[in-house]
Design a protein around this motif. Structure first.
Motif, PDB file in Angstrom:
ATOM      1  N   GLY A 523     114.139  -9.066   5.841  1.00  0.00           N
ATOM      2  CA  GLY A 523     115.124  -8.543   4.903  1.00  0.00           C
ATOM      3  C   GLY A 523     115.979  -9.613   4.257  1.00  0.00           C
ATOM      4  N   ASP A 524     116.180 -10.762   4.947  1.00  0.00           N
ATOM      5  CA  ASP A 524     116.992 -11.829   4.355  1.00  0.00           C
ATOM      6  C   ASP A 524     116.169 -12.756   3.475  1.00  0.00           C
ATOM      7  OD1 ASP A 524     115.492 -13.171   6.200  1.00  0.00           O
ATOM      8  OD2 ASP A 524     117.172 -13.876   7.407  1.00  0.00           O
ATOM      9  N   GLY A 525     114.889 -12.407   3.244  1.00  0.00           N
ATOM     10  CA  GLY A 525     114.038 -13.192   2.361  1.00  0.00           C
ATOM     11  C   GLY A 525     113.254 -14.290   3.046  1.00  0.00           C
ATOM     12  N   SER A 526     113.510 -14.539   4.343  1.00  0.00           N
ATOM     13  CA  SER A 526     112.800 -15.615   5.035  1.00  0.00           C
ATOM     14  C   SER A 526     111.398 -15.163   5.427  1.00  0.00           C
ATOM     15  CB  SER A 526     113.584 -16.051   6.279  1.00  0.00           C
ATOM     16  OG  SER A 526     113.776 -14.944   7.144  1.00  0.00           O
ATOM     17  N   VAL A 527     110.483 -16.119   5.420  1.00  0.00           N
ATOM     18  CA  VAL A 527     109.091 -15.855   5.791  1.00  0.00           C
ATOM     19  C   VAL A 527     108.907 -16.268   7.248  1.00  0.00           C
ATOM     20  CG1 VAL A 527     106.682 -16.405   5.335  1.00  0.00           C
ATOM     21  CG2 VAL A 527     108.304 -16.266   3.439  1.00  0.00           C
ATOM     22  N   ILE A 528     108.367 -15.357   8.058  1.00  0.00           N
ATOM     23  CA  ILE A 528     108.125 -15.673   9.473  1.00  0.00           C
ATOM     24  C   ILE A 528     106.692 -15.330   9.830  1.00  0.00           C
ATOM     25  CG2 ILE A 528     110.545 -15.251  10.080  1.00  0.00           C
ATOM     26  CD1 ILE A 528     109.610 -12.628  11.402  1.00  0.00           C
ATOM     27  N   MET A 529     106.211 -15.934  10.907  1.00  0.00           N
ATOM     28  CA  MET A 529     104.854 -15.704  11.361  1.00  0.00           C
ATOM     29  C   MET A 529     104.804 -14.503  12.302  1.00  0.00           C
ATOM     30  SD  MET A 529     103.391 -18.048   9.718  1.00  0.00           S
ATOM     31  CE  MET A 529     101.730 -17.785  10.334  1.00  0.00           C
ATOM     32  N   ILE A 530     103.691 -13.773  12.233  1.00  0.00           N
ATOM     33  CA  ILE A 530     103.451 -12.642  13.143  1.00  0.00           C
ATOM     34  C   ILE A 530     102.605 -13.157  14.292  1.00  0.00           C
ATOM     35  CG2 ILE A 530     102.469 -10.339  13.367  1.00  0.00           C
ATOM     36  CD1 ILE A 530     102.831 -10.038  10.320  1.00  0.00           C
ATOM     37  N   LEU A 531     103.073 -12.963  15.517  1.00  0.00           N
ATOM     38  CA  LEU A 531     102.385 -13.471  16.698  1.00  0.00           C
ATOM     39  C   LEU A 531     101.202 -12.577  17.060  1.00  0.00           C
ATOM     40  CD1 LEU A 531     105.523 -14.310  18.854  1.00  0.00           C
ATOM     41  CD2 LEU A 531     104.085 -15.936  17.625  1.00  0.00           C
ATOM     42  N   ASP A 532     100.148 -13.184  17.574  1.00  0.00           N
ATOM     43  CA  ASP A 532      98.976 -12.456  18.066  1.00  0.00           C
ATOM     44  C   ASP A 532      98.958 -12.575  19.577  1.00  0.00           C
ATOM     45  OD1 ASP A 532      96.576 -11.372  18.747  1.00  0.00           O
ATOM     46  OD2 ASP A 532      95.329 -12.744  17.583  1.00  0.00           O
ATOM     47  N   PRO A 533      99.329 -11.511  20.327  1.00  0.00           N
ATOM     48  CA  PRO A 533      99.367 -11.598  21.794  1.00  0.00           C
ATOM     49  C   PRO A 533      98.033 -12.017  22.404  1.00  0.00           C
ATOM     50  CG  PRO A 533     100.457  -9.593  21.035  1.00  0.00           C
ATOM     51  CD  PRO A 533      99.780 -10.195  19.845  1.00  0.00           C
ATOM     52  N   ASN A 534      96.921 -11.550  21.819  1.00  0.00           N
ATOM     53  CA  ASN A 534      95.612 -11.951  22.347  1.00  0.00           C
ATOM     54  C   ASN A 534      95.414 -13.452  22.226  1.00  0.00           C
ATOM     55  OD1 ASN A 534      94.326  -9.157  22.755  1.00  0.00           O
ATOM     56  ND2 ASN A 534      95.025  -9.061  20.649  1.00  0.00           N
ATOM     57  N   GLY A 535      95.756 -14.010  21.062  1.00  0.00           N
ATOM     58  CA  GLY A 535      95.619 -15.440  20.861  1.00  0.00           C
ATOM     59  C   GLY A 535      96.545 -16.245  21.748  1.00  0.00           C
ATOM     60  N   ILE A 536      97.754 -15.740  21.985  1.00  0.00           N
ATOM     61  CA  ILE A 536      98.696 -16.428  22.869  1.00  0.00           C
ATOM     62  C   ILE A 536      98.145 -16.472  24.287  1.00  0.00           C
ATOM     63  CG2 ILE A 536     100.979 -16.249  23.943  1.00  0.00           C
ATOM     64  CD1 ILE A 536     102.013 -15.199  21.273  1.00  0.00           C
ATOM     65  N   GLY A 537      97.589 -15.336  24.733  1.00  0.00           N
ATOM     66  CA  GLY A 537      97.010 -15.299  26.073  1.00  0.00           C
ATOM     67  C   GLY A 537      95.878 -16.291  26.229  1.00  0.00           C
ATOM     68  N   ARG A 538      95.016 -16.362  25.198  1.00  0.00           N
ATOM     69  CA  ARG A 538      93.898 -17.308  25.263  1.00  0.00           C
ATOM     70  C   ARG A 538      94.384 -18.751  25.261  1.00  0.00           C
ATOM     71  NH1 ARG A 538      91.322 -13.521  21.827  1.00  0.00           N
ATOM     72  NH2 ARG A 538      92.112 -14.623  20.001  1.00  0.00           N
ATOM     73  N   ALA A 539      95.350 -19.046  24.368  1.00  0.00           N
ATOM     74  CA  ALA A 539      95.837 -20.421  24.255  1.00  0.00           C
ATOM     75  C   ALA A 539      96.526 -20.886  25.527  1.00  0.00           C
ATOM     76  CB  ALA A 539      96.798 -20.532  23.063  1.00  0.00           C
ATOM     77  N   ALA A 540      97.156 -19.946  26.237  1.00  0.00           N
ATOM     78  CA  ALA A 540      97.864 -20.299  27.462  1.00  0.00           C
ATOM     79  C   ALA A 540      96.968 -20.239  28.692  1.00  0.00           C
ATOM     80  CB  ALA A 540      99.064 -19.369  27.648  1.00  0.00           C
ATOM     81  N   GLY A 541      95.705 -19.844  28.503  1.00  0.00           N
ATOM     82  CA  GLY A 541      94.792 -19.768  29.636  1.00  0.00           C
ATOM     83  C   GLY A 541      94.986 -18.543  30.492  1.00  0.00           C
ATOM     84  N   VAL A 542      95.616 -17.493  29.929  1.00  0.00           N
ATOM     85  CA  VAL A 542      95.810 -16.246  30.669  1.00  0.00           C
ATOM     86  C   VAL A 542      94.653 -15.323  30.370  1.00  0.00           C
ATOM     87  CG1 VAL A 542      97.297 -14.246  30.999  1.00  0.00           C
ATOM     88  CG2 VAL A 542      98.296 -16.485  30.564  1.00  0.00           C
ATOM     89  N   GLY A 543      94.042 -14.727  31.386  1.00  0.00           N
ATOM     90  CA  GLY A 543      92.946 -13.784  31.157  1.00  0.00           C
ATOM     91  C   GLY A 543      91.607 -14.416  31.447  1.00  0.00           C
ATOM     92  N   LEU A 544      90.552 -13.696  31.097  1.00  0.00           N
ATOM     93  CA  LEU A 544      89.190 -14.087  31.455  1.00  0.00           C
ATOM     94  C   LEU A 544      88.330 -14.217  30.232  1.00  0.00           C
ATOM     95  CD1 LEU A 544      88.695 -11.729  34.494  1.00  0.00           C
ATOM     96  CD2 LEU A 544      89.221 -14.145  34.537  1.00  0.00           C
ATOM     97  N   ASP A 545      88.761 -15.044  29.284  1.00  0.00           N
ATOM     98  CA  ASP A 545      87.977 -15.156  28.065  1.00  0.00           C
ATOM     99  C   ASP A 545      86.846 -16.161  28.175  1.00  0.00           C
ATOM    100  OD1 ASP A 545      90.532 -13.887  26.876  1.00  0.00           O
ATOM    101  OD2 ASP A 545      89.031 -13.820  25.295  1.00  0.00           O
ATOM    102  N   ALA A 546      86.707 -16.770  29.327  1.00  0.00           N
ATOM    103  CA  ALA A 546      85.607 -17.687  29.573  1.00  0.00           C
ATOM    104  C   ALA A 546      85.609 -18.870  28.630  1.00  0.00           C
ATOM    105  CB  ALA A 546      84.264 -16.973  29.471  1.00  0.00           C
ATOM    106  N   GLY A 547      86.765 -19.084  27.929  1.00  0.00           N
ATOM    107  CA  GLY A 547      86.835 -20.246  27.080  1.00  0.00           C
ATOM    108  C   GLY A 547      86.848 -21.458  27.980  1.00  0.00           C
ATOM    109  N   GLY A 548      86.353 -22.563  27.899  1.00  0.00           N
ATOM    110  CA  GLY A 548      86.395 -23.637  28.859  1.00  0.00           C
ATOM    111  C   GLY A 548      85.255 -23.623  29.822  1.00  0.00           C
ATOM    112  N   ALA A 549      84.355 -22.627  29.711  1.00  0.00           N
ATOM    113  CA  ALA A 549      83.207 -22.627  30.603  1.00  0.00           C
ATOM    114  C   ALA A 549      82.336 -23.838  30.332  1.00  0.00           C
ATOM    115  CB  ALA A 549      82.402 -21.342  30.404  1.00  0.00           C
TER     116      ALA A 549
END
Length: 834
Positions: A523-549
């Motif tokens: 509302g104040d005209g500023s542009v902000i980013m929308i967070l993706d919880p799935n992407g945050i979980g993957r980037a932080a190594g939370v969950g079982l996405d098998a990334g790093g296998a």
């Protein structure tokens, strides 16, 4: 039927309009085959739908016209001007009947016999005669009265692009509304309060109205599923009943298109993998006909879609074995995972447990795409499976992608939008208030003790490099997120408000940053980013996405085999004296069982557990059954289909610490003591307590071992359970033991030049068994003279002879701890000659 009739009238009007111009075009160019095909298709569609709706008069006229056009299309009758005129007359009659149908809801009375006879005559080649006979009657007919019909709604078809543009404009209006409201809050101008409130209401109503133009019933995405299931049942020789509920549940057309393919794939999976054949279902005491259920409903601004079946459920053991074989997790990691976490490996790319590739499945593609597509639209997918009873996937997706509700939060001095779809709750941490949850640390990882569990935390400021590494706030807020089956918390500095935001696509330069799903204007005209919880979980190594296998497979085999590494220990209290400890990797579950559920089988306490009877063993002597109102803390140990519960008084903590065991004084059930968390702690001999539950525990298909002491010993054992079981015992006996889950890793260690004084190997292992492993070692190389001890539940003379022939120095039964220790002493005293 009214809705179907309204749709038919709309489509028929469109078809008749197209037919007029097409017939005129055909009259000019009689050899225009594409136009002729188009005319025939349009008339055929009108006729077919009339028959389905029971409109006999319309069907008769359209059928007669179709006969003439069929002769034209086949080339058995030339196209003539008289014939085209006759067909146009038939279309006029159709329009007349349709007008009456709109007015009254039923076909008007009328005589069509002369027209139909003329059309039939034309089909026989008597075109001019037929036209002359029919036209006077047509000319004499009164034109259809001009009647906005009570039945058919006044509808028009609008292109999707127009609706998308309209939605974009409404989105901009919402942004402007938000800006004006923000200004009104800041300046507190009473003169603008009432008009802005009115503008806000009108904007909301307009937004809702435009959203309705994009909404479609989910049944349109299910329309092809009955035919798909029918064909699948025939192909697989199964009987399948498809039960669809909530087909009228509406959601955004854009979302609908994105979930159409995932739904189709999941239904195919249920029919192929989930449901048994009729013979298998009879043997399991089930009806021959399997059931696939689809259900959709609204819940809190989201759409919940359930896809389930009453089949065999997902094979947990096969999934675990496949995850290990594919390098998605180690034995130690798998041993500490819950069944729910193991099931989520089916979403890993290339993962399949199918025994063979068929036209339906088995190629290892599909479920990862399902998960990816659902997460792209901000949704989540959860899985519940009960062996022998079936599996259910639950998909939670936003109602629309254009405008969503989000929390405006701050981290590291920057504001972000956090979509509310994945937020379970907000927790204020730290602060001066008594009893407020506090952020704690296990090693360097922040965690939150939230009610009955430890919640892993992700510092948003740290993850986005807005704060120095490891500088996690101790006060603020934690947004508890649910991503699939995994829960975690995002550490935030501030939470401002909930706001409806307009989702804008991420700029191309930021698309590689998967932690963002878009951006918006506040509302104040500023542009902000929308967070993706799935992407945050993957980037932080939370969950079982098998990334790093891939990284795990490529890492040197010797990595992580140091014997001085920390061990996760479960501390508990049982009986008098010091606290007790057990390696956490051995414990499958912690249960708090009502005492009323404990029964007696002879002198042994048991509890009904997961479809069977689980024996209970008490660490403290002189156990007596507690009152029914009390509860009993139990450590559950499982291996394959066996389970044993160790009854303790209280669970104290989970500690990561290097385990240095000082041998005890021979006290039964304990292998020694260690200093844990600054206190002397007794380490239990798990094998002793397992033996109290039944001798067959160590005689079944998969036993194991692992150790740690001064002479270096390598254990090759595919069962994490038995590796965890043996390590403390061998460590207390003075051995330095490294454990690996398969011979391939052991052979890689050999090639890397890692020295060992003795090797202990299981016999029955997947891919390469112990016999082949022994032969490979004895064939030459650095370990060709190293003592090699077989550890197996198969101790028949023929098995022992076969093992010795392959090159084993000695052969010990699982798990005979004393025999293993004696064998190690003997083998190290007299090693095998090169």
């Amino acid at each position: 039927m009214d809705d179907l009739l309204a749709d038919f009238l709309t489509e028929t009007h469109e078809g008749l309009t197209a037919l007029d111009s097409a017939l005129v075009r055909l009259e000019r160019t009689p050899d225009d085959q594409p136009t002729l095909s188009e005319v025939f298709r349009l008339v055929h569609t009108i006729k077919g739908t009339c028959g389905f709706l029971g409109l006999s008069r319309l069907e008769a006229v359209a059928h007669a016209a179709e006969n003439v056009l069929g002769r034209y299309r086949d080339g058995t009758l030339p196209v003539t001007a008289g014939g085209i005129t006759l067909i146009l007359s038939a279309l006029d009659r159709v329009k007349e009947i349709v007008a009456g149908l709109e007015a009254s809801g039923s076909e008007p009375a009328g005589e069509d016999t002369p027209l139909i006879a003329a059309l039939n005559a034309a089909a026989e080649g008597q075109v001019e005669t037929a036209a002359a006979a029919a036209l006077p009657a047509e000319a004499a007919a009164d034109p259809a009265p001009e009647q906005g019909g009570a039945l058919a709604a006044q509808t028009i078809r609008v292109s999707v692009e127009v609706l998308e543009d309209l939605m974009t404009l409404v989105s901009e209006l919402v942004l402007t509304r938000n800006q004006l409201l923000q200004l009104a809050r800041v300046h507190q101008s009473d003169a603008f309060a009432v008009p802005l409130q009115r503008l806000s209401h009108i904007t909301s109503d307009l937004q809702e109205g435009v959203m309705k133009t994009r909404m479609q019933p989910i049944g349109t995405a299910w329309a092809k599923l009955p035919r798909l299931v029918r064909d699948l049942a025939h192909e697989l020789g199964k009987k399948i009943d498809l039960d669809m509920r909530g087909a009228q549940t509406e959601l955004d057309r854009q979302v609908l298109e994105l979930i159409r393919d995932p739904l189709t794939h999941m239904v195919r999976n249920s029919g192929d993998h989930g449901l048994e054949t009729p013979a298998e279902r009879r043997a399991a005491g089930k009806p021959e006909t399997g059931r696939i259920m689809l259900n959709a409903y609204h819940e809190g601004g989201h759409i919940i879609i359930e896809i389930g079946d009453d089949g065999r459920g997902l094979p947990v053991d096969r999934i675990r074995a496949k995850a290990l074989a594919n390098g998605l997790a180690t034995e130690a990691e798998l041993a500490q995972m819950s069944e729910r976490e193991i099931l989520r490996f089916i979403f890993a790319p290339g993962f399949s447990t199918a025994q063979q590739v068929t036209s339906v499945s088995g190629r290892g593609v599909g479920m990862d795409v399902v998960k990816t597509n659902i997460e792209k639209i901000g949704g989540t997918v959860e899985l519940v499976s009960k062996e022998g009873r079936g599996a259910t996937f639950t998909i939670k997706i936003p109602l629309t992608l254009a405008i969503v509700s989000a929390l405006i939060v701050e981290a590291g001095g920057e504001r972000f939008a956090l979509p509310q779809i994945g937020v379970v709750e907000l927790v204020r941490v730290g602060g001066a208030q008594d009893g407020a949850p506090r952020i704690e640390r296990i090693k360097d990882a922040p965690v939150l003790r939230l009610r009955d569990r430890l919640l892993p935390l992700v510092s948003l400021a740290g993850l986005l490099r807005l704060a120095p590494p490891g500088d996690a706030a101790t006060e603020g807020f934690v947004a508890v997120m649910q991503v699939g089956g995994q829960a975690f918390g995002i550490i935030l500095d501030r939470v401002f408000d909930t706001e409806e935001i307009v989702v804008k696509p991420v700029a191309p330069i930021l698309r590689h940053v998967t932690m963002f799903s878009g951006n918006t204007i506040l509302g104040d005209g500023s542009v902000i980013m929308i967070l993706d919880p799935n992407g945050i979980g993957r980037a932080a190594g939370v969950g079982l996405d098998a990334g790093g296998a891939e990284d795990r497979r490529a890492a040197p085999a010797a990595a992580g085999l140091r014997s001085d590494r920390s061990t996760s220990l479960l501390l508990f209290r049982a009986g008098e004296g010091a606290p007790k400890a057990v390696p956490l990797g051995l414990v499958a579950r912690l249960e708090d069982i009502p005492a009323e559920r404990i029964e007696m089988s002879g002198t042994t306490p048991v509890v009904q557990y997961r479809g069977g009877l689980m024996p209970l063993v008490s660490v403290a002597p002189g156990w007596t059954r507690p009152d029914d109102a009390a509860r009993q803390a139990v450590l559950v140990f499982t291996e394959n289909d066996r389970a044993m519960g160790l009854m303790v008084e209280e669970i104290l903590d989970v500690i990561e610490e290097r385990l240095v065991i000082q041998p005890g004084s021979g006290r039964s059930g304990f292998i020694g003591s260690a200093v844990v968390a600054g206190r002397v702690t007794e380490v239990i001999d798990t094998a002793h307590w397992l033996a109290q539950a039944g001798e067959d525990w160590f005689r079944a298909a998969r036993p194991a071992a692992t150790g740690a002491a001064r002479p270096r010993v390598l254990l090759v054992e595919d069962s994490a359970f038995f590796r965890h079981l043996v390590v403390p015992g061998l460590a207390a006996a003075g051995y330095d033991v490294a454990a690996v889950e398969n011979p391939a890793i052991a052979l890689r260690l050999r090639e890397e030049g890692v020295p060992f004084d003795a090797v202990i190997s299981d016999i029955e292992m997947p891919e390469m068994d112990g016999i082949a492993f022994a032969e490979a070692l004895r064939a030459g190389g650095p370990w060709s003279a190293v003592p090699l001890i077989a550890l197996s539940s198969r101790t028949d003379p023929a098995d022992i002879a076969r093992g010795r022939d392959a090159g084993f120095t000695d052969y010990v039964g699982k798990y005979d701890r004393d025999a293993l220790l004696q064998s190690l002493r003997d083998c190290l005293a007299a090693p095998v000659a090169a």
